[in-house]
Design a protein around this motif. Structure first.
Motif, PDB file in Angstrom:
ATOM      1  N   ASN B 131       0.824  -1.210   0.000  1.00 45.42           N
ATOM      2  CA  ASN B 131       0.000   0.000   0.000  1.00 45.42           C
ATOM      3  C   ASN B 131       0.857   1.258   0.000  1.00 45.42           C
ATOM      4  OD1 ASN B 131      -2.255  -1.584   0.012  1.00 45.42           O
ATOM      5  ND2 ASN B 131      -2.603  -1.437   2.222  1.00 45.42           N
ATOM      6  N   ARG B 132       1.953   1.191   0.744  1.00 52.97           N
ATOM      7  CA  ARG B 132       2.836   2.351   0.821  1.00 52.97           C
ATOM      8  C   ARG B 132       3.478   2.627  -0.540  1.00 52.97           C
ATOM      9  NH1 ARG B 132       7.196   1.274   4.093  1.00 52.97           N
ATOM     10  NH2 ARG B 132       5.762  -0.141   5.161  1.00 52.97           N
ATOM     11  N   ILE B 133       3.935   1.551  -1.199  1.00 50.08           N
ATOM     12  CA  ILE B 133       4.555   1.701  -2.520  1.00 50.08           C
ATOM     13  C   ILE B 133       3.552   2.315  -3.494  1.00 50.08           C
ATOM     14  CG2 ILE B 133       5.387   0.415  -4.519  1.00 50.08           C
ATOM     15  CD1 ILE B 133       6.704  -1.560  -2.518  1.00 50.08           C
ATOM     16  N   CYS B 134       2.329   1.818  -3.468  1.00 49.42           N
ATOM     17  CA  CYS B 134       1.299   2.344  -4.368  1.00 49.42           C
ATOM     18  C   CYS B 134       1.050   3.820  -4.096  1.00 49.42           C
ATOM     19  CB  CYS B 134      -0.001   1.566  -4.201  1.00 49.42           C
ATOM     20  SG  CYS B 134       0.042  -0.058  -4.982  1.00 49.42           S
ATOM     21  N   LYS B 135       0.930   4.155  -2.823  1.00 53.70           N
ATOM     22  CA  LYS B 135       0.640   5.538  -2.445  1.00 53.70           C
ATOM     23  C   LYS B 135       1.718   6.483  -2.955  1.00 53.70           C
ATOM     24  CE  LYS B 135      -1.170   8.055   1.554  1.00 53.70           C
ATOM     25  NZ  LYS B 135      -1.443   8.008   3.004  1.00 53.70           N
ATOM     26  N   GLU B 136       2.977   6.056  -2.760  1.00 50.30           N
ATOM     27  CA  GLU B 136       4.098   6.897  -3.204  1.00 50.30           C
ATOM     28  C   GLU B 136       4.027   7.200  -4.683  1.00 50.30           C
ATOM     29  OE1 GLU B 136       8.180   6.146  -2.181  1.00 50.30           O
ATOM     30  OE2 GLU B 136       7.577   5.143  -0.338  1.00 50.30           O
ATOM     31  N   LEU B 137       3.507   6.242  -5.449  1.00 51.50           N
ATOM     32  CA  LEU B 137       3.502   6.392  -6.903  1.00 51.50           C
ATOM     33  C   LEU B 137       2.151   6.862  -7.425  1.00 51.50           C
ATOM     34  CD1 LEU B 137       5.500   3.152  -7.748  1.00 51.50           C
ATOM     35  CD2 LEU B 137       6.365   5.503  -7.680  1.00 51.50           C
ATOM     36  N   GLY B 138       1.190   7.045  -6.505  1.00 54.56           N
ATOM     37  CA  GLY B 138      -0.121   7.525  -6.929  1.00 54.56           C
ATOM     38  C   GLY B 138      -1.006   6.449  -7.543  1.00 54.56           C
ATOM     39  N   TRP B 139      -0.689   5.185  -7.245  1.00 54.86           N
ATOM     40  CA  TRP B 139      -1.516   4.086  -7.755  1.00 54.86           C
ATOM     41  C   TRP B 139      -2.491   3.633  -6.660  1.00 54.86           C
ATOM     42  CZ3 TRP B 139       0.106   0.438 -12.070  1.00 54.86           C
ATOM     43  CH2 TRP B 139       0.993   1.076 -12.950  1.00 54.86           C
ATOM     44  N   LEU B 140      -3.606   3.040  -7.086  1.00 55.28           N
ATOM     45  CA  LEU B 140      -4.581   2.501  -6.144  1.00 55.28           C
ATOM     46  C   LEU B 140      -4.386   0.996  -6.021  1.00 55.28           C
ATOM     47  CD1 LEU B 140      -6.206   4.933  -5.442  1.00 55.28           C
ATOM     48  CD2 LEU B 140      -8.161   3.982  -6.694  1.00 55.28           C
ATOM     49  N   PRO B 141      -3.983   0.511  -4.847  1.00 58.04           N
ATOM     50  CA  PRO B 141      -3.721  -0.922  -4.700  1.00 58.04           C
ATOM     51  C   PRO B 141      -4.987  -1.762  -4.847  1.00 58.04           C
ATOM     52  CG  PRO B 141      -3.641   0.168  -2.576  1.00 58.04           C
ATOM     53  CD  PRO B 141      -3.782   1.253  -3.599  1.00 58.04           C
ATOM     54  N   VAL B 142      -4.858  -2.874  -5.520  1.00 56.28           N
ATOM     55  CA  VAL B 142      -5.985  -3.801  -5.661  1.00 56.28           C
ATOM     56  C   VAL B 142      -5.632  -5.155  -5.075  1.00 56.28           C
ATOM     57  CG1 VAL B 142      -7.446  -5.021  -7.300  1.00 56.28           C
ATOM     58  CG2 VAL B 142      -6.846  -2.627  -7.716  1.00 56.28           C
ATOM     59  N   GLY B 143      -4.444  -5.640  -5.382  1.00 61.98           N
ATOM     60  CA  GLY B 143      -4.021  -6.931  -4.857  1.00 61.98           C
ATOM     61  C   GLY B 143      -2.548  -7.133  -5.134  1.00 61.98           C
ATOM     62  N   HIS B 144      -2.069  -8.302  -4.780  1.00 59.03           N
ATOM     63  CA  HIS B 144      -0.678  -8.606  -5.102  1.00 59.03           C
ATOM     64  C   HIS B 144      -0.450 -10.111  -5.094  1.00 59.03           C
ATOM     65  CE1 HIS B 144      -0.289  -8.474  -0.570  1.00 59.03           C
ATOM     66  NE2 HIS B 144       0.310  -9.614  -0.846  1.00 59.03           N
ATOM     67  N   ARG B 145       0.674 -10.502  -5.606  1.00 60.11           N
ATOM     68  CA  ARG B 145       1.111 -11.893  -5.568  1.00 60.11           C
ATOM     69  C   ARG B 145       2.567 -11.878  -5.117  1.00 60.11           C
ATOM     70  NH1 ARG B 145      -2.079 -13.400  -9.276  1.00 60.11           N
ATOM     71  NH2 ARG B 145      -3.058 -11.466  -8.692  1.00 60.11           N
ATOM     72  N   PHE B 146       2.898 -12.731  -4.178  1.00 59.85           N
ATOM     73  CA  PHE B 146       4.264 -12.761  -3.644  1.00 59.85           C
ATOM     74  C   PHE B 146       4.706 -14.209  -3.516  1.00 59.85           C
ATOM     75  CE2 PHE B 146       7.178 -12.002   0.201  1.00 59.85           C
ATOM     76  CZ  PHE B 146       8.215 -11.548  -0.594  1.00 59.85           C
ATOM     77  N   GLN B 147       5.821 -14.518  -4.104  1.00 62.16           N
ATOM     78  CA  GLN B 147       6.322 -15.889  -4.038  1.00 62.16           C
ATOM     79  C   GLN B 147       7.797 -15.870  -3.661  1.00 62.16           C
ATOM     80  OE1 GLN B 147       5.151 -18.241  -7.394  1.00 62.16           O
ATOM     81  NE2 GLN B 147       6.504 -19.932  -6.908  1.00 62.16           N
ATOM     82  N   ILE B 148       8.105 -16.560  -2.592  1.00 64.00           N
ATOM     83  CA  ILE B 148       9.493 -16.614  -2.124  1.00 64.00           C
ATOM     84  C   ILE B 148      10.126 -17.930  -2.555  1.00 64.00           C
ATOM     85  CG2 ILE B 148      10.993 -16.693  -0.093  1.00 64.00           C
ATOM     86  CD1 ILE B 148       9.064 -14.964   1.405  1.00 64.00           C
ATOM     87  N   TYR B 149      11.342 -17.854  -3.047  1.00 66.19           N
ATOM     88  CA  TYR B 149      12.127 -19.051  -3.321  1.00 66.19           C
ATOM     89  C   TYR B 149      13.163 -19.175  -2.229  1.00 66.19           C
ATOM     90  CZ  TYR B 149       9.952 -18.745  -7.842  1.00 66.19           C
ATOM     91  OH  TYR B 149       9.028 -18.694  -8.838  1.00 66.19           O
ATOM     92  N   ALA B 150      13.195 -20.325  -1.584  1.00 63.00           N
ATOM     93  CA  ALA B 150      14.106 -20.488  -0.469  1.00 63.00           C
ATOM     94  C   ALA B 150      14.389 -21.971  -0.267  1.00 63.00           C
ATOM     95  CB  ALA B 150      13.505 -19.877   0.795  1.00 63.00           C
TER      96      ALA B 150
END
Lengths: 161, 161
Positions: B131-150
């Motif tokens: 949300n913070r990243i979106c706000k900084e760039l003026g985008w409206l957050p809708v969702g995300h996908r996050f995948q960690i390789y470990a």
DNA sequence: GTCGGTGCAAATGCTTTGCATTGAT
DNA sequence: ATCAATGCAAAGCATTTGCACCGAC
């Protein structure tokens, strides 16, 4: 923008330790050969310096007058994935998209759900969070993929649709 | 575990506002019909409550004695994506994987590169960062996908490979 | 000189589609 | 009753593979 910024601008061309020797070393370790075709594919990937699909690579190779078959291009893409030099990226697409990753911070993606605009960014904070999550669970972090779905300023203005 | 925990355990079955009515409303808005087949597919997805592939859905439907053709299953999956009820998830697989997302915090994924083990988790911190990243760039957050390789603890122990 | 690599074309396998029939509103 | 949805089988399409020839080490 400093390295501690959550979002740091991407360097246009990040000069790297010779990637081809990394690839060559990987191939040797597997008893495989470093052929001109494989070198050409890697060169084409480096030239693009961003997201790419297999079909785009073939075009890039043709443009450079380098004749590499579709089969070899796909086979090389798979080798480069195993070598940890490229990874898959981007959801919601029929074709696989890849990005050069060796020796770089992962580049994350933000897609506009109205206009389709795609923005790449890097977030040191995200990497830190990823490392913290791994540590808490006793896993060793290797990499990650992060994709944000959002509406860009243009999309909000309703210029599209 | 509290909501402020970076990693919160997943509720086993999250009771939701009736998803079927969300779907029904979407279909109506598009001039489409709410058929028994489409309801069956959504039910099967709800029953799984996690990642699924098209083929698995077909099996689930068969198990429940509900006869829905492969074509209709795929068509319904696409409708549910357009309705914002499910999204694609997981890289590095030939088949598409989907997850129920409507009205939920996204579930993120951690894959072990040695054993292939897949763990789902949620991170409120990640959502906040997004949300913070979106706000900084003026985008409206809708969702995300996050995948960690470990590498998981078992993988580090070298029990596999 | 030896294997492994390459190119071609055919095969694969997930997903989509055309068409005649069925069914929800 | 109407217009879209379904099921089937066939088509599409990105990716993989078998095989005969070629080339890097």
């Amino acid at each position: 923008m400093t390295p501690t910024d959550p979002i740091s601008a991407l360097p246009k061309a990040q000069s790297m330790a010779p990637l081809c020797s990394v690839f060559r070393r990987y191939l040797k370790s597997q008893g495989l050969k470093y052929t001109t075709e494989r070198a050409d594919v890697l060169d084409a990937i480096i030239a693009r310096d961003g997201l790419f699909e297999a079909e785009e690579l073939l075009l890039e190779l043709r443009k450079r007058g380098q004749r590499v078959s579709k089969a070899t291009t796909y086979r090389t893409i798979n080798l480069l994935q195993n070598a940890g030099i490229i990874v898959q990226a981007l959801f919601d697409s029929k074709q696989s998209h890849y990005q050069l990753i060796y020796g770089k911070e992962p580049r994350d993606h933000m897609v506009c759900m109205k206009t389709g605009r795609l923005v790449e960014f890097q977030s040191a904070e995200l990497t830190a969070l990823r490392n913290r999550i791994c540590k808490e669970l006793g896993w060793l972090p290797v990499g990650h993929r992060f994709q944000i779905y959002a509406v860009s300023p243009e999309g909000q203005a309703g210029k599209i649709r």
